[in-house]
Design a protein around this motif. Structure first.
Motif, PDB file in Angstrom:
ATOM      1  N   CYS A  38       0.797  -1.227   0.000  1.00 28.94           N
ATOM      2  CA  CYS A  38       0.000   0.000   0.000  1.00 28.94           C
ATOM      3  C   CYS A  38       0.831   1.280   0.000  1.00 28.94           C
ATOM      4  O   CYS A  38       0.291   2.352  -0.242  1.00 28.94           O
ATOM      5  CB  CYS A  38      -0.936   0.000   1.206  1.00 28.94           C
ATOM      6  SG  CYS A  38      -2.185  -1.291   1.125  1.00 28.94           S
ATOM      7  N   GLY A  39       2.132   1.216   0.310  1.00 29.99           N
ATOM      8  CA  GLY A  39       2.967   2.404   0.370  1.00 29.99           C
ATOM      9  C   GLY A  39       4.001   2.247   1.466  1.00 29.99           C
ATOM     10  O   GLY A  39       4.310   1.124   1.883  1.00 29.99           O
ATOM     11  N   THR A  40       4.536   3.383   1.928  1.00 27.60           N
ATOM     12  CA  THR A  40       5.557   3.340   2.972  1.00 27.60           C
ATOM     13  C   THR A  40       5.118   4.132   4.199  1.00 27.60           C
ATOM     14  O   THR A  40       4.318   5.066   4.100  1.00 27.60           O
ATOM     15  CB  THR A  40       6.902   3.912   2.481  1.00 27.60           C
ATOM     16  OG1 THR A  40       6.725   5.277   2.090  1.00 27.60           O
ATOM     17  CG2 THR A  40       7.450   3.099   1.307  1.00 27.60           C
ATOM     18  N   VAL A  41       5.648   3.723   5.344  1.00 29.54           N
ATOM     19  CA  VAL A  41       5.416   4.407   6.610  1.00 29.54           C
ATOM     20  C   VAL A  41       6.751   4.505   7.337  1.00 29.54           C
ATOM     21  O   VAL A  41       7.705   3.788   7.022  1.00 29.54           O
ATOM     22  CB  VAL A  41       4.384   3.667   7.496  1.00 29.54           C
ATOM     23  CG1 VAL A  41       3.008   3.654   6.838  1.00 29.54           C
ATOM     24  CG2 VAL A  41       4.830   2.253   7.821  1.00 29.54           C
ATOM     25  N   MET A  42       6.809   5.376   8.323  1.00 30.02           N
ATOM     26  CA  MET A  42       7.985   5.475   9.182  1.00 30.02           C
ATOM     27  C   MET A  42       7.650   4.789  10.501  1.00 30.02           C
ATOM     28  O   MET A  42       6.820   5.262  11.263  1.00 30.02           O
ATOM     29  CB  MET A  42       8.368   6.938   9.432  1.00 30.02           C
ATOM     30  CG  MET A  42       8.907   7.651   8.211  1.00 30.02           C
ATOM     31  SD  MET A  42      10.427   6.928   7.545  1.00 30.02           S
ATOM     32  CE  MET A  42      11.596   7.309   8.820  1.00 30.02           C
ATOM     33  N   TYR A  43       8.264   3.639  10.718  1.00 29.14           N
ATOM     34  CA  TYR A  43       8.097   2.892  11.968  1.00 29.14           C
ATOM     35  C   TYR A  43       9.477   2.371  12.325  1.00 29.14           C
ATOM     36  O   TYR A  43       9.961   1.446  11.680  1.00 29.14           O
ATOM     37  CB  TYR A  43       7.101   1.736  11.794  1.00 29.14           C
ATOM     38  CG  TYR A  43       6.767   1.036  13.082  1.00 29.14           C
ATOM     39  CD1 TYR A  43       5.709   1.475  13.862  1.00 29.14           C
ATOM     40  CD2 TYR A  43       7.516  -0.037  13.537  1.00 29.14           C
ATOM     41  CE1 TYR A  43       5.405   0.849  15.057  1.00 29.14           C
ATOM     42  CE2 TYR A  43       7.219  -0.666  14.729  1.00 29.14           C
ATOM     43  CZ  TYR A  43       6.164  -0.219  15.487  1.00 29.14           C
ATOM     44  OH  TYR A  43       5.866  -0.839  16.676  1.00 29.14           O
ATOM     45  N   GLU A  44      10.131   2.997  13.261  1.00 31.41           N
ATOM     46  CA  GLU A  44      11.544   2.767  13.583  1.00 31.41           C
ATOM     47  C   GLU A  44      12.406   3.366  12.481  1.00 31.41           C
ATOM     48  O   GLU A  44      13.326   4.089  12.751  1.00 31.41           O
ATOM     49  CB  GLU A  44      11.848   1.282  13.806  1.00 31.41           C
ATOM     50  CG  GLU A  44      13.251   1.028  14.325  1.00 31.41           C
ATOM     51  CD  GLU A  44      13.620  -0.437  14.400  1.00 31.41           C
ATOM     52  OE1 GLU A  44      14.615  -0.719  15.083  1.00 31.41           O
ATOM     53  OE2 GLU A  44      12.956  -1.282  13.782  1.00 31.41           O
ATOM     54  N   SER A  45      12.136   3.060  11.220  1.00 29.28           N
ATOM     55  CA  SER A  45      12.723   3.685  10.037  1.00 29.28           C
ATOM     56  C   SER A  45      11.739   3.437   8.896  1.00 29.28           C
ATOM     57  O   SER A  45      10.626   2.973   9.135  1.00 29.28           O
ATOM     58  CB  SER A  45      14.114   3.084   9.738  1.00 29.28           C
ATOM     59  OG  SER A  45      14.011   1.719   9.398  1.00 29.28           O
ATOM     60  N   LEU A  46      12.124   3.724   7.672  1.00 28.55           N
ATOM     61  CA  LEU A  46      11.217   3.522   6.543  1.00 28.55           C
ATOM     62  C   LEU A  46      10.791   2.058   6.455  1.00 28.55           C
ATOM     63  O   LEU A  46      11.622   1.157   6.538  1.00 28.55           O
ATOM     64  CB  LEU A  46      11.908   3.928   5.225  1.00 28.55           C
ATOM     65  CG  LEU A  46      11.018   3.798   3.990  1.00 28.55           C
ATOM     66  CD1 LEU A  46      10.006   4.932   3.965  1.00 28.55           C
ATOM     67  CD2 LEU A  46      11.859   3.783   2.738  1.00 28.55           C
TER      68      LEU A  46
END
Length: 170
Positions: free
Chosen positions: A154-162
């Motif tokens: 679905c895309g990218t998120v920032m969780y700890e890092s990309l």
């Protein structure tokens, strides 16, 4: 592995040492594979204890042996509010999130991760219509697994890092 011989249950305080050991094995395997995921002290004992206290921690066991640990979060994921480069399949907060899936060292390559995911999906679909997960861009094993289970990128998120973000409608 025959799923009928396995037990899906909430993680308990008595499980913390074994879960931390399983996470340490996963951290080491990621490092050996050159994947910069979980290399900064996360997840750790405190995270596991918090997962258990919040009712997020789940284990899959054969007898008394814990084979897989992960967190199943029903309270949403703030990082997922800022999805980049795509869109979620459902524009709603009606989803659960899977985090911190890791397999015991002697269980690598035996399909335990898929077993954890299917148990999680069965639990979640009793309450929600969607399940989401993210993984490090270099973690091709996790990406392959979620895609084989029909999760959509679905895309990218920032969780700890990309992180690469996936969702599956249940």
């Amino acid at each position: 592995m025959n799923r009928e011989t396995l037990v899906w249950r909430l993680a308990e305080k008595k499980d913390v040492d074994k879960i931390v050991e399983i996470i340490a094995g996963a951290v080491k395997r990621l490092a050996q594979a050159g994947i910069n995921q979980w290399q900064n002290g996360y997840p750790n004992r405190e995270v596991v204890i918090a997962d258990i206290e919040k009712g997020f921690g789940r284990v899959v066991c054969k007898g008394d042996e814990i084979l897989i640990y992960g967190a199943l979060v029903y309270s949403g994921e703030k990082a997922y509010d800022d999805l980049k480069g795509g869109e979620w399949l459902m524009d709603t907060q009606d989803y659960a999130t899977i985090h911190r899936v890791c397999v015991v060292n002697n269980g690598v390559g035996k399909g335990y991760g898929k077993i954890f995911m299917t148990f999680a999906e069965e639990e979640v679909k009793k309450t929600f219509r969607s399940i989401r997960i993210d993984t490090h861009p270099d973690n091709k094993i996790m990406q392959s697994m979620v895609e084989s289970l029909n999760y959509s990128y679905c895309g990218t998120v920032m969780y700890e890092s990309l992180r690469l973000a996936y969702e599956k409608l249940l």
